[in-house]
Design a protein around this motif. Structure first.
Motif, mmCIF file in Angstrom:
data_model
loop_
_atom_site.group_PDB
_atom_site.id
_atom_site.type_symbol
_atom_site.label_atom_id
_atom_site.label_comp_id
_atom_site.label_asym_id
_atom_site.label_seq_id
_atom_site.Cartn_x
_atom_site.Cartn_y
_atom_site.Cartn_z
ATOM 1 N N ALA A 288 -9.219 -17.582 1.532
ATOM 2 C CA ALA A 288 -7.921 -17.066 0.960
ATOM 3 C C ALA A 288 -6.745 -16.754 1.837
ATOM 4 C CB ALA A 288 -8.361 -15.753 0.148
ATOM 5 N N ALA A 289 -5.671 -16.899 1.548
ATOM 6 C CA ALA A 289 -4.313 -16.623 2.174
ATOM 7 C C ALA A 289 -3.477 -15.579 1.521
ATOM 8 C CB ALA A 289 -3.632 -17.898 2.494
ATOM 9 N N THR A 290 -2.836 -14.507 2.245
ATOM 10 C CA THR A 290 -2.224 -13.583 1.864
ATOM 11 C C THR A 290 -1.015 -13.505 3.063
ATOM 12 O OG1 THR A 290 -1.820 -11.517 0.931
ATOM 13 C CG2 THR A 290 -3.818 -11.895 2.369
ATOM 14 N N ASN A 291 0.216 -12.830 2.537
ATOM 15 C CA ASN A 291 1.138 -12.489 3.535
ATOM 16 C C ASN A 291 0.767 -10.665 3.437
ATOM 17 O OD1 ASN A 291 2.275 -14.911 3.719
ATOM 18 N ND2 ASN A 291 3.767 -14.345 1.781
ATOM 19 N N HIS A 292 0.483 -10.287 2.697
ATOM 20 C CA HIS A 292 -0.053 -8.791 2.481
ATOM 21 C C HIS A 292 -1.304 -8.476 2.362
ATOM 22 C CE1 HIS A 292 4.257 -9.613 1.129
ATOM 23 N NE2 HIS A 292 4.287 -8.925 2.279
ATOM 24 N N ILE A 393 11.151 -13.635 9.053
ATOM 25 C CA ILE A 393 9.902 -12.941 9.160
ATOM 26 C C ILE A 393 10.139 -11.396 9.314
ATOM 27 C CG2 ILE A 393 8.326 -15.113 9.847
ATOM 28 C CD1 ILE A 393 7.985 -13.559 12.591
ATOM 29 N N GLY A 394 11.369 -10.965 9.478
ATOM 30 C CA GLY A 394 11.780 -9.685 10.149
ATOM 31 C C GLY A 394 11.132 -8.569 9.037
ATOM 32 N N PRO A 395 11.345 -8.742 7.832
ATOM 33 C CA PRO A 395 10.908 -7.716 6.702
ATOM 34 C C PRO A 395 9.381 -7.714 6.881
ATOM 35 C CG PRO A 395 12.653 -8.998 5.466
ATOM 36 C CD PRO A 395 12.179 -9.764 6.955
ATOM 37 N N TRP A 396 8.593 -8.761 7.077
ATOM 38 C CA TRP A 396 7.020 -8.584 7.022
ATOM 39 C C TRP A 396 6.851 -8.018 8.390
ATOM 40 C CZ3 TRP A 396 3.473 -9.878 10.535
ATOM 41 C CH2 TRP A 396 2.158 -10.047 10.017
ATOM 42 N N VAL A 397 7.636 -8.018 9.528
ATOM 43 C CA VAL A 397 7.222 -7.421 10.765
ATOM 44 C C VAL A 397 7.430 -5.991 10.469
ATOM 45 C CG1 VAL A 397 7.822 -7.202 13.095
ATOM 46 C CG2 VAL A 397 7.669 -9.380 12.216
ATOM 47 N N GLN A 398 8.284 -5.375 9.833
ATOM 48 C CA GLN A 398 8.573 -4.057 9.797
ATOM 49 C C GLN A 398 7.486 -3.540 8.893
ATOM 50 O OE1 GLN A 398 11.128 -1.830 10.895
ATOM 51 N NE2 GLN A 398 9.749 -0.382 9.983
ATOM 52 N N THR A 399 7.076 -4.257 7.914
ATOM 53 C CA THR A 399 5.634 -3.886 7.120
ATOM 54 C C THR A 399 4.797 -3.768 7.867
ATOM 55 O OG1 THR A 399 6.839 -4.451 5.118
ATOM 56 C CG2 THR A 399 4.620 -4.079 4.901
ATOM 57 N N ARG A 401 4.282 -3.378 11.051
ATOM 58 C CA ARG A 401 4.378 -2.131 12.227
ATOM 59 C C ARG A 401 3.854 -1.067 11.408
ATOM 60 N NH1 ARG A 401 9.796 -2.113 13.001
ATOM 61 N NH2 ARG A 401 9.516 -4.003 14.496
ATOM 62 N N ASN A 402 4.364 -0.663 10.137
ATOM 63 C CA ASN A 402 3.896 0.716 9.488
ATOM 64 C C ASN A 402 2.724 0.628 9.342
ATOM 65 O OD1 ASN A 402 6.690 1.311 9.355
ATOM 66 N ND2 ASN A 402 7.084 0.246 7.428
ATOM 67 N N VAL A 403 2.001 -0.585 8.814
ATOM 68 C CA VAL A 403 0.494 -0.572 8.494
ATOM 69 C C VAL A 403 -0.355 -0.493 9.856
ATOM 70 C CG1 VAL A 403 -1.336 -2.052 7.788
ATOM 71 C CG2 VAL A 403 0.839 -2.085 6.497
ATOM 72 N N ALA A 404 0.257 -0.902 11.222
ATOM 73 C CA ALA A 404 -0.380 -0.791 12.238
ATOM 74 C C ALA A 404 -0.361 0.646 12.715
ATOM 75 C CB ALA A 404 0.294 -1.780 13.275
ATOM 76 N N GLU A 405 0.623 1.346 12.514
ATOM 77 C CA GLU A 405 0.759 2.526 12.818
ATOM 78 C C GLU A 405 -0.078 3.562 12.076
ATOM 79 O OE1 GLU A 405 5.009 3.355 13.435
ATOM 80 O OE2 GLU A 405 5.102 2.390 15.280
ATOM 81 N N TYR A 406 -0.081 3.332 10.830
ATOM 82 C CA TYR A 406 -0.308 4.415 9.884
ATOM 83 C C TYR A 406 -1.526 4.231 9.085
ATOM 84 C CZ TYR A 406 4.090 6.092 11.035
ATOM 85 O OH TYR A 406 5.203 6.466 11.641
ATOM 86 N N SER A 407 -2.037 2.759 9.025
ATOM 87 C CA SER A 407 -3.092 2.483 7.858
ATOM 88 C C SER A 407 -4.161 1.653 8.712
ATOM 89 C CB SER A 407 -2.471 1.760 6.749
ATOM 90 O OG SER A 407 -1.597 2.532 6.117
ATOM 91 N N ASN A 408 -4.548 1.694 9.866
ATOM 92 C CA ASN A 408 -5.438 1.030 10.557
ATOM 93 C C ASN A 408 -6.536 1.696 11.094
ATOM 94 O OD1 ASN A 408 -6.397 -1.521 11.573
ATOM 95 N ND2 ASN A 408 -5.632 -1.177 13.603
ATOM 96 N N GLY A 409 -7.057 2.780 10.578
ATOM 97 C CA GLY A 409 -7.962 3.681 10.586
ATOM 98 C C GLY A 409 -9.249 3.017 10.972
ATOM 99 N N SER A 410 -9.538 1.859 10.176
ATOM 100 C CA SER A 410 -10.657 1.229 10.141
ATOM 101 C C SER A 410 -10.712 0.083 11.335
ATOM 102 C CB SER A 410 -11.101 0.351 8.890
ATOM 103 O OG SER A 410 -10.153 -0.247 8.447
ATOM 104 N N GLY A 411 -9.804 -0.109 11.687
ATOM 105 C CA GLY A 411 -9.429 -1.365 12.689
ATOM 106 C C GLY A 411 -9.536 -2.900 12.444
ATOM 107 N N GLU A 412 -9.589 -2.742 11.014
ATOM 108 C CA GLU A 412 -9.252 -4.340 10.467
ATOM 109 C C GLU A 412 -8.088 -5.027 10.672
ATOM 110 O OE1 GLU A 412 -9.244 -4.416 6.102
ATOM 111 O OE2 GLU A 412 -8.062 -2.367 6.089
#
Length: 426
Positions: A288-292, A393-399, A401-412
């Motif tokens: 599967a492929a996804t941007n998000h 890809i600027g908007p994707w990078v911004q999103t 960055r937010n996921v990396a800072e606040y939603s990566n508790g599991s390390g995925e």
């Protein structure tokens, strides 16, 4: 006081798959004299469960009642029996009338004993009807990972974690590894995730089946789930096969945030097909492929499903050079400095690079049309195009960055965090 019919109607809309509830609603509609609606509701149940006696009884009762002349009181009719003729037709010789009809019509409902060979014919006809209109195209891929320019880190990880175990089944079997797998490719838009999936199919020597949301989603209840089953069945019948779901964040979106039961049922069906009790997926590799990926339902990313995720980064220097060469190859060019273009296009996706070359080609073509002779593309055209075409890809990078800072508790998303740090985005 709430009208029972209105309450049941709302309940059926909220729980469209509850057959018992829908049959009860049909019974009340029949009691209220709304025979057409009763038949419609009961028929929905019979399409999914032809053996449902209660729904069959509602259809029979409503049909007979609807056939009565206005103002008459229907007599009690045994199940399966035709209504008795009314007194005002006593003078009609029914035998003579029946004999005068050359092609008598069949009654609306008949019960017939189906022989064993008839059942086989019916099953075969149903299967043939389904296959006559395939959900997705089945094809063989000739591209390989070597055809993917650059992205060596990504290709190496795919090869080690996915391709090598699949290419050595005897060693994989010794370690209890089954010949199946699920891999989720994610990253910015336009960076070659679909091309990578095709290359994986080529490396495995497998059939390739590409599925999008429009291939599986249907407006009729239950048809979307059937479409999912059909693509998995096709993949099993043509194993080894790579079954590729594009835009997985649309097909497998989070059920918790989805108000439409069709989308939730699609996710449920994918889960059943991937690791249900009856699933036989040996030789089927589900990509599967996804941007998000953060929008994909969490259940789809658990072990046994898409339990491996690989970040497909924007093209590096080598990849950008390879992509530019491909798009310039069949065009008239002169004095193109690829090294300069590679330096100027850092952060461009593959789609951005294609758009850049197309824009430069249009400028050279416009002048060629004006002068009446073909003028090759030059660096002036490329520099002019660079002023118009910017990285997308600027908007994707911004999103990200937010996921990396606040939603990566599991390390995925650790590989995405690593890339963002390399690019000094974190």
């Amino acid at each position: 006081m709430t009208d029972p019919l209105s309450a049941l109607e709302a309940a059926v809309q909220a729980l469209p798959d509850d057959r018992t509830l829908r049959v009860r609603y049909a019974e009340l509609l029949a009691d209220a004299g709304r025979h057409g609606e009763a038949i419609e509701q009961a028929s929905v149940v019979l399409r999914e469960a032809p053996e449902d006696d209660a729904a069959t009884a509602v259809v029979r009762r409503a049909a007979l009642a609807a056939a009565e002349p206005p103002g008459s009181t229907p007599a009690a009719v045994p199940a399966g029996a035709p209504p008795a003729p009314s007194d005002r037709h006593e003078d009609i010789d029914w035998s003579e009338l029946e004999a005068s009809i050359a092609n008598p019509t069949e009654p609306p409902f008949v019960e017939r004993v189906v022989a064993e060979h008839d059942e086989e014919l019916v099953a075969e006809a149903a299967e043939t009807a389904e296959d006559a209109d395939p959900v997705a195209e089945l094809r063989r891929e000739t591209v390989r990972l070597a055809d993917v320019g650059g992205l060596e880190v990504v290709k190496r990880r795919i090869d080690e974690s996915f391709l090598q175990p699949m290419a050595h089944p005897e060693i994989a079997a010794a370690f209890g590894k089954k010949l199946r797998g699920g891999l989720l490719l994610y990253g910015p838009p336009g960076c070659g995730k679909t091309f990578l999936a095709r290359a994986i199919a080529g490396e495995l020597g497998a059939h390739f089946i590409s599925v999008t949301l429009s291939d599986v989603l249907d407006r009729f209840i239950g048809e979307s789930e059937k479409n999912i089953h059909r693509v998995f069945r096709t993949a099993r019948e043509h194993a080894p096969a790579v079954l590729f779901f594009d835009e997985m964040d649309a097909i497998g979106a989070k059920r918790s945030g989805n108000t439409f039961s069709s989308f939730r049922n699609v996710v449920n069906q994918i889960l059943v097909e991937m690791d249900g009790v009856d699933s036989q997926n040996d030789g089927v590799y589900v990509l599967a492929a996804t941007n998000h990926p953060w929008e994909v339902d969490a259940a789809l990313k658990r072990p046994g499903r898409f339990d491996r995720m690989v970040l497909v980064r924007p093209p590096d220097d080598d990849a950008r050079e390879a992509i530019l060469r491909v798009h310039l190859r069949r065009r008239p060019i002169e004095g193109i400095d690829l090294g300069d273009l590679v330096r100027r296009t850092k952060g461009f996706s593959g789609a951005d690079l294609e758009h850049l070359v197309t824009t430069a080609a249009e400028k050279a073509m416009t002048e060629s049309i004006r002068t009446g002779s073909v003028r090759p593309m030059r660096m002036d055209d490329m520099r002019a195009a660079l002023k118009e075409v910017k990285p997308s890809i600027g908007p994707w990078v911004q999103t990200a960055r937010n996921v990396a800072e606040y939603s990566n508790g599991s390390g995925e998303y650790d590989d995405m965090v690593e890339w963002l740090r390399e690019e000094k985005q974190l």
